[in-house]
Design a protein around this motif. Structure first.
Motif, PDB file in Angstrom:
ATOM      1  N   GLU A  44       0.700  -1.225  -0.080  1.00 13.04           N
ATOM      2  CA  GLU A  44      -0.176  -0.017  -0.047  1.00 13.04           C
ATOM      3  C   GLU A  44       0.705   1.381   0.069  1.00 13.04           C
ATOM      4  OE1 GLU A  44      -2.277  -0.323   3.364  1.00 13.04           O
ATOM      5  OE2 GLU A  44      -3.437  -2.222   2.836  1.00 13.04           O
ATOM      6  N   VAL A  45       1.952   1.194   0.500  1.00 14.24           N
ATOM      7  CA  VAL A  45       2.873   2.287   0.395  1.00 14.24           C
ATOM      8  C   VAL A  45       4.141   1.989  -0.281  1.00 14.24           C
ATOM      9  CG1 VAL A  45       4.437   3.685   2.103  1.00 14.24           C
ATOM     10  CG2 VAL A  45       2.196   2.877   2.820  1.00 14.24           C
ATOM     11  N   ALA A  46       4.700   3.099  -0.880  1.00 12.09           N
ATOM     12  CA  ALA A  46       6.086   3.067  -1.724  1.00 12.09           C
ATOM     13  C   ALA A  46       5.812   1.936  -2.871  1.00 12.09           C
ATOM     14  CB  ALA A  46       7.158   2.555  -0.907  1.00 12.09           C
ATOM     15  N   ALA A  47       4.710   2.210  -3.409  1.00 16.31           N
ATOM     16  CA  ALA A  47       4.469   1.334  -4.663  1.00 16.31           C
ATOM     17  C   ALA A  47       5.252   1.942  -5.760  1.00 16.31           C
ATOM     18  CB  ALA A  47       2.801   1.404  -5.099  1.00 16.31           C
ATOM     19  N   GLY A  48       5.785   1.038  -6.503  1.00 18.49           N
ATOM     20  CA  GLY A  48       6.594   1.411  -7.636  1.00 18.49           C
ATOM     21  C   GLY A  48       7.953   1.822  -7.290  1.00 18.49           C
ATOM     22  N   ILE A  49       8.509   2.018  -5.864  1.00 19.65           N
ATOM     23  CA  ILE A  49       9.836   2.262  -5.541  1.00 19.65           C
ATOM     24  C   ILE A  49      10.754   0.918  -5.688  1.00 19.65           C
ATOM     25  CG2 ILE A  49      11.286   3.195  -3.666  1.00 19.65           C
ATOM     26  CD1 ILE A  49       9.133   4.848  -2.899  1.00 19.65           C
ATOM     27  N   ARG A  50      11.628   1.306  -6.406  1.00 16.35           N
ATOM     28  CA  ARG A  50      12.716   0.107  -6.518  1.00 16.35           C
ATOM     29  C   ARG A  50      13.685   0.083  -5.179  1.00 16.35           C
ATOM     30  NH1 ARG A  50      16.983  -0.958 -11.396  1.00 16.35           N
ATOM     31  NH2 ARG A  50      17.974  -2.796 -10.539  1.00 16.35           N
ATOM     32  N   GLY A  51      13.921  -1.239  -4.639  1.00 17.26           N
ATOM     33  CA  GLY A  51      14.458  -1.381  -3.277  1.00 17.26           C
ATOM     34  C   GLY A  51      16.046  -0.946  -3.359  1.00 17.26           C
ATOM     35  N   HIS A  52      16.561  -0.515  -2.626  1.00 19.36           N
ATOM     36  CA  HIS A  52      17.976   0.099  -2.709  1.00 19.36           C
ATOM     37  C   HIS A  52      18.855  -0.869  -1.506  1.00 19.36           C
ATOM     38  CE1 HIS A  52      21.253   2.703  -2.781  1.00 19.36           C
ATOM     39  NE2 HIS A  52      21.494   2.611  -1.292  1.00 19.36           N
ATOM     40  N   ASP A  53      19.746  -1.641  -2.025  1.00 22.29           N
ATOM     41  CA  ASP A  53      20.498  -2.489  -1.231  1.00 22.29           C
ATOM     42  C   ASP A  53      21.513  -1.791  -0.324  1.00 22.29           C
ATOM     43  OD1 ASP A  53      21.834  -4.649  -0.025  1.00 22.29           O
ATOM     44  OD2 ASP A  53      22.758  -5.307  -2.089  1.00 22.29           O
ATOM     45  N   PRO A  54      21.432  -1.632   0.971  1.00 25.25           N
ATOM     46  CA  PRO A  54      22.344  -1.128   1.686  1.00 25.25           C
ATOM     47  C   PRO A  54      23.592  -1.680   2.015  1.00 25.25           C
ATOM     48  CG  PRO A  54      20.447  -2.184   3.035  1.00 25.25           C
ATOM     49  CD  PRO A  54      20.259  -2.679   1.754  1.00 25.25           C
ATOM     50  N   ILE A  55      23.771  -3.076   1.890  1.00 25.50           N
ATOM     51  CA  ILE A  55      25.009  -3.744   1.874  1.00 25.50           C
ATOM     52  C   ILE A  55      25.970  -3.281   0.839  1.00 25.50           C
ATOM     53  CG2 ILE A  55      26.058  -5.823   1.737  1.00 25.50           C
ATOM     54  CD1 ILE A  55      23.381  -7.280   2.817  1.00 25.50           C
ATOM     55  N   THR A  56      25.460  -3.086  -0.444  1.00 32.56           N
ATOM     56  CA  THR A  56      26.297  -2.561  -1.661  1.00 32.56           C
ATOM     57  C   THR A  56      26.818  -1.349  -1.613  1.00 32.56           C
ATOM     58  OG1 THR A  56      24.481  -2.042  -3.101  1.00 32.56           O
ATOM     59  CG2 THR A  56      25.536  -4.590  -3.155  1.00 32.56           C
ATOM     60  N   SER A  57      25.793  -0.338  -0.819  1.00 35.43           N
ATOM     61  CA  SER A  57      26.337   1.002  -0.702  1.00 35.43           C
ATOM     62  C   SER A  57      27.097   1.242   0.680  1.00 35.43           C
ATOM     63  CB  SER A  57      24.935   2.064  -0.671  1.00 35.43           C
ATOM     64  OG  SER A  57      24.039   1.471   0.553  1.00 35.43           O
ATOM     65  N   GLY A  58      27.468   0.327   1.259  1.00 33.46           N
ATOM     66  CA  GLY A  58      28.162   0.259   2.553  1.00 33.46           C
ATOM     67  C   GLY A  58      27.555   0.824   3.579  1.00 33.46           C
ATOM     68  N   GLN A  59      26.153   0.683   3.832  1.00 35.08           N
ATOM     69  CA  GLN A  59      25.558   1.515   4.843  1.00 35.08           C
ATOM     70  C   GLN A  59      25.131   0.197   6.004  1.00 35.08           C
ATOM     71  OE1 GLN A  59      22.504   4.720   3.549  1.00 35.08           O
ATOM     72  NE2 GLN A  59      22.702   3.325   1.812  1.00 35.08           N
ATOM     73  N   LEU A  60      25.386  -0.834   5.572  1.00 35.32           N
ATOM     74  CA  LEU A  60      24.773  -1.815   6.265  1.00 35.32           C
ATOM     75  C   LEU A  60      25.650  -3.245   6.159  1.00 35.32           C
ATOM     76  CD1 LEU A  60      22.547  -2.451   8.816  1.00 35.32           C
ATOM     77  CD2 LEU A  60      21.186  -3.385   7.284  1.00 35.32           C
ATOM     78  N   SER A  61      25.697  -4.190   6.958  1.00 31.58           N
ATOM     79  CA  SER A  61      26.827  -5.356   6.774  1.00 31.58           C
ATOM     80  C   SER A  61      25.835  -6.342   6.792  1.00 31.58           C
ATOM     81  CB  SER A  61      27.834  -5.326   7.607  1.00 31.58           C
ATOM     82  OG  SER A  61      27.442  -5.616   9.109  1.00 31.58           O
ATOM     83  N   ARG A  62      26.470  -7.532   6.346  1.00 29.69           N
ATOM     84  CA  ARG A  62      25.566  -8.892   6.329  1.00 29.69           C
ATOM     85  C   ARG A  62      25.382  -9.457   7.731  1.00 29.69           C
ATOM     86  NH1 ARG A  62      24.004 -10.798   1.442  1.00 29.69           N
ATOM     87  NH2 ARG A  62      25.193 -10.069  -0.525  1.00 29.69           N
ATOM     88  N   ASP A  63      26.518  -9.146   8.484  1.00 27.30           N
ATOM     89  CA  ASP A  63      26.512  -9.606   9.806  1.00 27.30           C
ATOM     90  C   ASP A  63      25.558  -8.819  10.621  1.00 27.30           C
ATOM     91  OD1 ASP A  63      28.412 -11.586   9.120  1.00 27.30           O
ATOM     92  OD2 ASP A  63      30.238 -10.117   9.686  1.00 27.30           O
ATOM     93  N   GLU A  64      25.624  -7.831  10.317  1.00 19.31           N
ATOM     94  CA  GLU A  64      24.658  -6.975  11.183  1.00 19.31           C
ATOM     95  C   GLU A  64      23.030  -7.257  10.964  1.00 19.31           C
ATOM     96  OE1 GLU A  64      23.618  -3.839  13.979  1.00 19.31           O
ATOM     97  OE2 GLU A  64      25.477  -4.900  13.549  1.00 19.31           O
ATOM     98  N   ILE A  65      22.847  -7.780   9.586  1.00 17.23           N
ATOM     99  CA  ILE A  65      21.513  -8.080   9.199  1.00 17.23           C
ATOM    100  C   ILE A  65      21.238  -9.332  10.072  1.00 17.23           C
ATOM    101  CG2 ILE A  65      20.013  -8.898   7.442  1.00 17.23           C
ATOM    102  CD1 ILE A  65      21.352  -6.763   5.814  1.00 17.23           C
TER     103      ILE A  65
END
Length: 237
Positions: A44-65
């Motif tokens: 219902e929200v953010a329809a049509g918005i493409r997801g942004h990967d925070p791992i590739t952009s260096g904002q979040l690590s896989r271990d943190e997830i």
């Protein structure tokens, strides 16, 4: 929002689609409301918005997830960027004056010229956003509407703030040379007026008496002597 990731909604879309994190964890990390994250999951929200990967952009690590998926109470931490981007200071341009206030600008300039003659032309131009030609015309009374101008406070007109006006006035006062005021004759210091010794004798109190003035010699008129000399004179008898 300083600790929020880039493109919060797009990041939330990616986390909803690719992880098993709770809505509260995603909302806290992306600085969104949990109901907004639930609306993203429901489509219902953010329809049509493409997801942004925070791992590739260096904002979040896989271990943190992974730690967040194992512990629903774990709060995700945004990775600190190793590259420090210097803050770009925006150059201060000329002050914008609304169209409804531009007709009052000459009145504000006249008020500043009369009430704060210590202000320089550049300071007045910064305060009210005028040009040097207009300021010169008002100073020299060659403005086309000089006869109808009325001095008006620029703060009251909304052309500048009281803080800006006080700042410019204080700066002009510091640049102005100090004026030595002549207060005329002042009182003598206490050390001089109280330095006399205490009176002891009558002369110290009333002063020395002045020398008596010599009395004028009175003219002693001797009639016998005067008329006796007349008898000795020969008048040709």
């Amino acid at each position: 929002m300083s600790n929020a990731p880039l493109m919060p909604k797009a990041t939330a879309v990616w986390l909803v689609e690719n992880t098993s994190l709770t809505f509260d964890q995603i909302a806290e990390f992306c600085k969104l409301h949990p109901l907004e994250v639930k609306g993203i999951a429901d489509g219902e929200v953010a329809a049509g918005i493409r997801g942004h990967d925070p791992i590739t952009s260096g904002q979040l690590s896989r271990d943190e997830i992974g730690r967040g998926e194992r512990d629903p109470k774990h709060q995700l931490k945004l990775l600190v960027s190793k590259v420090v981007v210097p803050e770009v200071k925006k150059a201060r341009g000329p002050r914008y004056t609304p169209l409804s206030r531009r007709q009052d600008r000459p009145n504000a300039i006249l008020w500043l010229v009369r009430n704060h003659p210590e202000l320089k032309d550049a300071q007045i131009m910064r305060l009210v956003g005028t040009t040097k030609a207009t300021l010169k015309a008002i100073r020299e009374r060659t403005h086309w509407n000089s006869a109808a101008l009325t001095p008006m406070d620029p703060v009251t007109l909304g052309l500048c703030s009281q803080i800006d006006l006080d700042f410019e006035v204080n700066r002009a006062a510091k640049d102005r040379p100090a004026v030595v005021e002549d207060h005329g004759q002042t009182l003598m210091p206490a050390a001089v007026t109280t330095g006399h010794r205490e009176p002891v004798t009558t002369e110290d109190v009333f002063g020395k008496p002045s020398a008596p003035q010599p009395a004028e010699e009175e003219d002693n008129f001797d009639a016998d002597r005067v008329f006796g000399r007349l008898k000795d004179l020969d008048f040709g008898e």
